[in-house]
Design a protein around this motif. Structure first.
Motif, short mmCIF file in Angstrom:
data_model
loop_
_atom_site.label_atom_id
_atom_site.label_comp_id
_atom_site.label_asym_id
_atom_site.label_seq_id
_atom_site.Cartn_x
_atom_site.Cartn_y
_atom_site.Cartn_z
N MET A 1 0.84 -1.20 0.00
CA MET A 1 0.00 0.00 0.00
C MET A 1 0.88 1.25 0.00
SD MET A 1 -3.18 -0.85 0.01
CE MET A 1 -4.02 0.58 0.68
N LEU A 2 0.34 2.32 -0.61
CA LEU A 2 1.08 3.58 -0.61
C LEU A 2 0.94 4.25 0.75
CD1 LEU A 2 0.05 5.04 -4.05
CD2 LEU A 2 2.31 4.31 -3.38
N GLN A 480 -0.35 2.95 -7.04
CA GLN A 480 0.29 1.75 -6.52
C GLN A 480 1.04 1.01 -7.63
OE1 GLN A 480 -3.39 0.22 -4.79
NE2 GLN A 480 -2.46 0.31 -2.76
N GLU A 483 4.23 2.81 -8.29
CA GLU A 483 5.23 2.57 -7.26
C GLU A 483 5.94 1.25 -7.54
OE1 GLU A 483 5.38 2.93 -2.45
OE2 GLU A 483 3.79 1.70 -3.31
N GLU A 484 5.19 0.22 -7.87
CA GLU A 484 5.79 -1.08 -8.15
C GLU A 484 6.64 -1.04 -9.42
OE1 GLU A 484 4.37 -5.69 -9.10
OE2 GLU A 484 2.96 -4.25 -8.24
#
Length: 502
Positions: A1-2, A480, A483-484
């Motif tokens: 999770m962010l 999200q 981010e990954e």
């Protein structure tokens, strides 16, 4: 999770690393393709369902239904068909003829400089629809499966698909071809609205069946569900601008009424070539139709194909005001907009688009093939210089032999987009989608979260603020995914980059 605010993410080590990788590989076409294909993409907001399957898809469906190819025209002929060869047999036994059929049902041959009996990409593109129209009508769910699978392959979060229900056709074409003036619109509409309800009900039932068949075909809800099941999808109904006025008005009314009644339809568009004679003649009348229907259906969103013109395609005087008139008539987004620089007061139109958050749906391959507008002649950089929100989309990716990753590639190679610009385009897709709910971003400032989420996206205050927002849910999912993606971006760079980073 962010657990970090978006503003911080802009300077994060992972984003900086992704930007560094991007700068290293942007001149390497194959590495760039791999990077951009894996890059999360927010939305494709300008995608015609019937133009999304490839010629091979249509030929496969035609073969299964016993269609033949007319040897003289290479058109598709339904069974029983005498004096023509079965599509299935052509595919199996006559590969060169089959290749000609693919070129006929797409712009592949035209783009490659072969099969040049058609004068322009514009002509070849629009003729393709006539050739596969009967097959498309009977294969809506298979078309939806193609659209969703293609979107999933591009790592797309949301697809806003232009799709008119099949039952709309007889209703529209049943209208008179007699003239209709602007002064007659209100009275005509008052007579027409009471009879629209059963047609809308039939359209909703049709979509129920198509979506059920699509979900079954993709295995949605089962252990074998395809990635395509995770792509969010909504629809736009579309008016048909090249028809007689009463038929155009019926198509527009149908689209507004359906969008008002069914939350799966999130807005209305207007399609068919803007440069065709009837569309040019009746442009002001069509804008008046939009204004009247927006009064009757104030909650319905509107995007318009406008300014899909090129210098020389129409007389210069015909390029002076289409976009300005579309915006004045309620357009919340503009599709294509290639003719902006030729408008009489282009700076004012651009300034209005920037100040009101009217995004432009840019279709680079489409504009190059259909209009011959590409490279420095394309206004995408003009829009950005004025602060107009830009999204990238595919238009008719099957006919054009492209995908959304290909559109991102063109933005990089032809217009110098850097990683930050590509990420902005991806986020813009969801920000300017006609999805319900509160945005994750504050006041249209994409990248700056609302106050409730300024410290973290996972706080109770942030979750409460966004609890009932489908738009924000998809925006959070996109963040999200970024981010990954950014954490693992070095995998796209190759050994030389890895050695230099040690």
């Amino acid at each position: 999770m962010l657990a970090v605010p978006s503003a911080a993410m802009a300077d994060s080590a992972s984003e900086a690393e992704a930007a560094k990788v991007f700068d290293t590989i942007r001149e390497e076409p194959q590495m760039l393709r791999m990077f951009l294909q894996a890059m999360p993409k927010g939305a494709d907001l300008h995608n015609h369902l019937s133009g999304t399957p490839s010629a091979e898809d249509y030929l496969g469906w035609a073969a299964a239904e016993g269609y033949c190819a007319d040897p003289a025209t290479l058109g598709l002929v339904p069974a029983p068909c005498e004096g023509a060869d079965k599509i299935g047999r052509i595919a199996a036994e006559r590969p060169f003829l089959y290749a000609r059929l693919i070129d006929r049902l797409s712009t592949r041959g035209w783009q490659a400089g072969v099969d040049s009996d058609e004068v322009t990409g514009h002509t070849q593109f629009f003729k393709s629809f006539d050739l596969f129209g009967m097959v498309a009508r009977d294969n809506v769910a298979p078309m939806m499966m193609v659209a969703l699978r293609t979107a999933a392959g591009d790592n797309l979060t949301y697809l806003e698909l232009m799709h008119n229900p099949v039952v709309m056709g007889p209703y529209v074409m049943g209208a008179s071809a007699d003239p209709l003036g602007e002064a007659d619109l209100a009275a005509w509409l008052d007579r027409e609205i009471p009879a629209i309800a059963p047609h809308i009900a039939a359209a909703r039932s049709e979509l129920d069946a198509e979506e059920a068949e699509t979900r079954t075909g993709l295995g949605c809800g089962t252990e074998g569900a395809e990635a395509a099941c995770d792509v969010a999808i909504r629809y736009l109904g579309s008016a048909l601008r090249a028809l007689p006025p009463q038929q155009v008005f019926r198509s527009l009314l149908f689209s507004f009424a359906l969008s008002d009644a069914d939350p799966r339809f999130v807005g209305v568009n207007i399609v068919m070539p803007e440069d065709w004679a009837v569309a040019m003649r009746d442009y002001d009348l069509h804008m008046a139709m939009f204004r009247l229907l927006e009064e009757r259906y104030p909650d319905v969103h509107v995007t318009m194909h406008a300014g899909e013109l090129a210098f020389g395609l129409v007389p210069p005087a015909a390029m002076k005001d289409h976009m300005a008139k579309a915006i004045a008539s309620g357009a919340e987004r503009i599709g294509h907009g290639t003719g902006i620089a030729y408008e009489a007061d282009a700076p004012a139109t651009l300034a209005r688009m920037a100040s009101e958050g009217i995004a432009v749906e840019v279709n680079l391959t489409s504009n190059a093939v259909i209009l011959g507008v590409e490279g420095d002649e394309h206004p995408i950089d003009l829009y950005r210089s004025f602060g107009v929100p830009v999204t990238l989309s595919t238009d008719d990716q099957g006919i054009l032999r492209t995908d959304l990753t290909g559109e991102y590639e063109r933005a990089v190679t032809e217009h110098g987009f850097d990683y930050a610009a590509m990420k902005q385009v991806s986020r813009n897709g969801l920000e300017y989608a006609f999805l319900p709910g509160t945005s994750l971003w504050r006041d249209g400032n994409v990248g700056t979260p609302i106050d409730a989420c300024s410290a973290t996206f996972v706080s109770r205050m942030c979750k409460t603020a966004l609890a009932n927002s489908e738009k924000a849910r998809l925006q959070l999912a996109l963040e999200q995914e970024f981010e990954e993606f950014e954490r693992s971006s070095a995998r796209f760079a190759g050994a030389a980059y890895e050695a230099g980073s040690e």
